[in-house]
Motif scaffolding. Structure first.
Motif, mmCIF file in Angstrom:
data_model
loop_
_atom_site.group_PDB
_atom_site.id
_atom_site.type_symbol
_atom_site.label_atom_id
_atom_site.label_comp_id
_atom_site.label_asym_id
_atom_site.label_seq_id
_atom_site.Cartn_x
_atom_site.Cartn_y
_atom_site.Cartn_z
ATOM 1 N N GLN A 1 -3.963 12.954 6.636
ATOM 2 C CA GLN A 1 -3.142 12.287 5.629
ATOM 3 C C GLN A 1 -4.003 11.723 4.505
ATOM 4 O OE1 GLN A 1 0.260 12.136 5.385
ATOM 5 N NE2 GLN A 1 -0.233 11.238 3.383
ATOM 6 N N THR A 2 -5.148 11.161 4.859
ATOM 7 C CA THR A 2 -6.055 10.629 3.840
ATOM 8 C C THR A 2 -6.577 11.743 2.947
ATOM 9 O OG1 THR A 2 -6.742 8.863 5.356
ATOM 10 C CG2 THR A 2 -8.159 9.291 3.466
ATOM 11 N N MET A 3 -6.941 12.868 3.548
ATOM 12 C CA MET A 3 -7.397 14.021 2.755
ATOM 13 C C MET A 3 -6.302 14.487 1.801
ATOM 14 S SD MET A 3 -10.572 15.091 3.468
ATOM 15 C CE MET A 3 -10.561 16.874 3.239
ATOM 16 N N SER A 4 -5.056 14.454 2.271
ATOM 17 C CA SER A 4 -3.934 14.847 1.417
ATOM 18 C C SER A 4 -3.757 13.858 0.268
ATOM 19 C CB SER A 4 -2.656 14.925 2.262
ATOM 20 O OG SER A 4 -1.535 15.170 1.451
ATOM 21 N N ASP A 5 -3.938 12.569 0.539
ATOM 22 C CA ASP A 5 -3.756 11.553 -0.503
ATOM 23 C C ASP A 5 -4.784 11.700 -1.620
ATOM 24 O OD1 ASP A 5 -1.613 10.461 0.836
ATOM 25 O OD2 ASP A 5 -2.807 8.952 1.880
ATOM 26 N N VAL A 6 -5.999 12.131 -1.285
ATOM 27 C CA VAL A 6 -7.028 12.293 -2.323
ATOM 28 C C VAL A 6 -7.078 13.730 -2.847
ATOM 29 C CG1 VAL A 6 -8.470 10.419 -1.491
ATOM 30 C CG2 VAL A 6 -8.841 12.704 -0.594
ATOM 31 N N HIS A 7 -6.111 14.537 -2.400
ATOM 32 C CA HIS A 7 -5.986 15.931 -2.882
ATOM 33 C C HIS A 7 -7.270 16.728 -2.657
ATOM 34 C CE1 HIS A 7 -2.387 14.340 -4.716
ATOM 35 N NE2 HIS A 7 -3.096 13.504 -5.468
ATOM 36 N N ALA B 1 -10.657 8.047 -8.797
ATOM 37 C CA ALA B 1 -11.876 7.251 -8.959
ATOM 38 C C ALA B 1 -12.808 7.453 -7.766
ATOM 39 C CB ALA B 1 -11.515 5.776 -9.117
ATOM 40 N N SER B 2 -12.240 7.648 -6.575
ATOM 41 C CA SER B 2 -13.071 7.887 -5.392
ATOM 42 C C SER B 2 -13.876 9.174 -5.558
ATOM 43 C CB SER B 2 -12.198 7.969 -4.138
ATOM 44 O OG SER B 2 -11.528 6.750 -3.907
ATOM 45 N N LYS B 3 -13.218 10.219 -6.064
ATOM 46 C CA LYS B 3 -13.924 11.489 -6.290
ATOM 47 C C LYS B 3 -14.961 11.339 -7.403
ATOM 48 C CE LYS B 3 -9.906 13.687 -6.416
ATOM 49 N NZ LYS B 3 -8.888 14.767 -6.531
ATOM 50 N N TRP B 4 -14.630 10.540 -8.405
ATOM 51 C CA TRP B 4 -15.562 10.306 -9.511
ATOM 52 C C TRP B 4 -16.833 9.598 -9.027
ATOM 53 C CZ3 TRP B 4 -16.252 5.056 -11.131
ATOM 54 C CH2 TRP B 4 -17.130 4.892 -12.209
ATOM 55 N N LEU C 1 0.827 -1.207 0.000
ATOM 56 C CA LEU C 1 0.000 0.000 0.000
ATOM 57 C C LEU C 1 0.861 1.256 0.000
ATOM 58 C CD1 LEU C 1 -2.817 1.387 0.342
ATOM 59 C CD2 LEU C 1 -2.465 1.188 2.811
ATOM 60 N N GLN C 2 1.881 1.299 0.882
ATOM 61 C CA GLN C 2 2.714 2.507 0.975
ATOM 62 C C GLN C 2 3.463 2.782 -0.325
ATOM 63 O OE1 GLN C 2 2.898 0.028 3.388
ATOM 64 N NE2 GLN C 2 3.152 0.955 5.429
ATOM 65 N N GLU C 3 4.018 1.717 -0.928
ATOM 66 C CA GLU C 3 4.778 1.911 -2.158
ATOM 67 C C GLU C 3 3.891 2.394 -3.301
ATOM 68 O OE1 GLU C 3 7.180 -1.398 -3.222
ATOM 69 O OE2 GLU C 3 8.044 -1.634 -1.215
ATOM 70 N N ILE C 4 2.689 1.836 -3.396
ATOM 71 C CA ILE C 4 1.791 2.253 -4.482
ATOM 72 C C ILE C 4 1.350 3.700 -4.284
ATOM 73 C CG2 ILE C 4 -0.451 1.828 -5.572
ATOM 74 C CD1 ILE C 4 -0.107 -1.141 -4.830
ATOM 75 N N VAL C 5 0.974 4.049 -3.042
ATOM 76 C CA VAL C 5 0.552 5.428 -2.764
ATOM 77 C C VAL C 5 1.694 6.393 -3.025
ATOM 78 C CG1 VAL C 5 -0.181 7.009 -0.938
ATOM 79 C CG2 VAL C 5 -1.238 4.754 -1.117
ATOM 80 N N ARG D 1 -8.951 3.258 3.959
ATOM 81 C CA ARG D 1 -7.543 2.910 3.769
ATOM 82 C C ARG D 1 -7.221 2.580 2.324
ATOM 83 N NH1 ARG D 1 -3.693 -0.598 7.562
ATOM 84 N NH2 ARG D 1 -3.325 1.516 8.273
ATOM 85 N N PHE D 2 -8.029 1.764 1.670
ATOM 86 C CA PHE D 2 -7.674 1.261 0.350
ATOM 87 C C PHE D 2 -8.347 2.026 -0.790
ATOM 88 C CE2 PHE D 2 -6.899 -2.301 3.236
ATOM 89 C CZ PHE D 2 -5.569 -2.577 2.915
ATOM 90 N N CYS D 3 -9.671 2.217 -0.716
ATOM 91 C CA CYS D 3 -10.353 2.895 -1.828
ATOM 92 C C CYS D 3 -9.829 4.322 -2.017
ATOM 93 C CB CYS D 3 -11.856 2.923 -1.586
ATOM 94 S SG CYS D 3 -12.662 1.336 -1.856
ATOM 95 N N LEU D 4 -9.781 5.089 -0.947
ATOM 96 C CA LEU D 4 -9.393 6.492 -1.067
ATOM 97 C C LEU D 4 -7.908 6.654 -1.340
ATOM 98 C CD1 LEU D 4 -12.261 6.943 -0.033
ATOM 99 C CD2 LEU D 4 -11.392 8.757 1.443
ATOM 100 N N GLN D 5 -7.065 5.853 -0.707
ATOM 101 C CA GLN D 5 -5.624 6.039 -0.871
ATOM 102 C C GLN D 5 -5.093 5.448 -2.169
ATOM 103 O OE1 GLN D 5 -3.195 5.171 2.533
ATOM 104 N NE2 GLN D 5 -4.697 5.940 3.989
ATOM 105 N N LEU D 6 -5.619 4.297 -2.596
ATOM 106 C CA LEU D 6 -5.138 3.675 -3.825
ATOM 107 C C LEU D 6 -5.742 4.311 -5.074
ATOM 108 C CD1 LEU D 6 -5.264 -0.120 -2.852
ATOM 109 C CD2 LEU D 6 -3.213 1.271 -3.183
#
Length: 444
Positions: free
Chosen positions: A426-432, A215-218, A134-138, A206-211
């Motif tokens: 951190q999650t908010m930052s990951d999804v911009h 698509a999560s915003k869509w 997860l960390q490497e992909i993000v 953890r997974f949908c929003l960060q990975l």
């Protein structure tokens, strides 16, 4: 682990001892015609197996490892529902056995189908990213070294989200939950909705929003509508229930709608409230359902109509049942109120129409909770409950700490929010995403 996982691990570690203590006699050997209940040690071994798999799911940062235990927990849960179901059945042991088997198979099939779709998405993610970390992909997505085509990201997101929406459960994938909770013993019903189902909503964060941030915003508008339907639909069906356990099950569907709404509102208040709601819902549902289980074991019936006047013969049982019910309807001063308020505020700042409609869920919660209490605890004492004993020492040991926590976190939720908020940022930052600016500026 991030703060969200830590909070849910703490919830799991807290509830499992109470679940075990509450179910102390639920699997005692008992001759019922030609059938005999499974050994007691098997009952507790299965509960501990579920706990182990839930703990690993919260800790896993490898997507494939998470998937393995996300699916593996279905096996002990299947046997807990089908092999150690509720003994209170108005149509006898044979009908009860059939209903338990049906509920267990339905639970397994729904979650298995969701898991198989997720497996295809996990394989697709590996093909695109080249690893399961997860960390490497993000990190690779953040620094631009990994690029996903828009259509690929959306399909992968849908594969993950479908499995999590079944587990959560979210309308229209929710129909397994009322059957599973109705046919389970009260401690197992708590294990399902307060512990296992939290893996689904946690995985969305953890997974949908960060990975899959884009698509999560869509998908957010559609998911918010589904969450809103869950809130209102679950509450409406809870109002009309005749069975105590099914009422709590539909109330939980409504509450999970609030949690999913908070996650996809894409605001820090909404996501903090959703995480806090996962914790508070676990505690409040455990308190209400375990007391309901103690009530049902005394009378031998799940039907609301079979009760009346219980508060006159068992005042402590009635009082704890009332506090659990008031927590379920999010009364100010009890823990769920804080989380529900944060979810609604966080949703309203970005989606005001959704936030306004969702408040009807609170009104309906007051209706089904107070009607349940009125019909079971008040009024004339029915002959069948006239000799009902009050809560015993073991049962008080189960319920009292949960009531104390509901009041403590309702007045002072800071210990949990301090753990959760950094992870939410951190999650908010990951999804911009950033919180909407206030429409009225603060006075200088």
């Amino acid at each position: 682990m991030d703060g969200i996982a830590v909070a849910l691990l703490a919830l799991t570690a807290l509830l499992i001892p109470f679940i075990i203590l509450a179910g102390w006699h639920d699997a005692d050997p008992l001759e019922t015609g030609s059938r005999r209940w499974r050994p007691t040690q098997g009952f507790f071994a299965l509960i501990l197996a579920v706990e182990a798999m839930v703990v690993i799911s919260f800790e896993a940062t490898d997507v494939f490892l998470f998937y393995i235990f996300f699916e593996a927990m279905l096996i002990p849960m299947y046997f807990l529902i089908g092999g150690f179901g509720d003994r209170a059945h108005e149509h006898g042991e044979e009908a009860a056995s059939t209903q338990r088997s049906y509920a267990a198979v339905k639970f397994l099939l729904y979650n298995l189908v969701g898991g198989l779709i997720m497996l295809a998405a996990v394989i697709g993610l590996y093909v695109v990213a080249g690893n399961f970390s997860l960390q490497e992909i993000v990190q690779a997505r953040a620094n631009g070294s990994l690029h996903m085509a828009t259509s690929t990201e959306r399909w992968l997101f849908l594969g993950f989200f479908f499995a999590f929406a079944v587990k959560a459960p979210l309308w229209p994938l929710h129909t397994w939950l009322p059957n599973a909770m109705q046919e389970s013993t009260a401690p197992v019903a708590v294990l399902i909705t307060a512990v296992v189902d939290k893996v689904g909503t946690f995985a969305m964060l953890r997974f949908c929003l960060q990975l899959f941030p884009e698509a999560s915003k869509w998908a957010t508008p559609v998911i918010l509508v589904l969450a809103l339907i869950s809130i209102v639909y679950g509450a409406l069906l809870a109002v009309g229930q005749r069975d105590i356990k099914r009422l709590v099950a539909y109330a939980s569907i409504s509450h999970f709608g609030f949690i999913v709404m908070g996650i996809f509102a894409m605001t820090s208040q909404g996501q903090s409230g959703a995480t806090l709601y996962m914790v508070n819902h676990g505690i409040s549902t455990a308190a209400l359902m375990l007391v309901a289980g103690f009530l049902i074991s005394r009378r031998g019936s799940r039907l609301i109509a079979d009760y009346g006047g219980v508060q006159k013969v068992a005042p402590v049982l009635a009082g704890t049942f009332l506090i659990g019910g008031l927590a379920t309807l999010s009364l100010p001063g009890l823990a769920p109120f804080v989380s529900e308020f944060l979810v609604l505020v966080g949703t309203f700042t970005r989606y005001p129409v959704i936030g306004v409609i969702a408040t009807f869920g609170i009104v309906l919660a007051a209706l089904y909770t107070l009607v349940l209490y009125q019909r079971t605890m008040t009024g004339p004492v029915k002959p069948e409950v006239s000799a009902m004993p009050d809560l015993r020492a073991r049962e008080l040991l189960v319920v009292a700490p949960l009531i104390v926590l509901l009041i403590f976190l309702g007045v002072y939720p800071k210990p949990v929010t301090d753990i959760v908020n950094p992870a939410v940022k951190q999650t908010m930052s990951d999804v911009h995403k950033t919180d909407p600016k206030p429409e009225v500026e603060a006075a200088k």
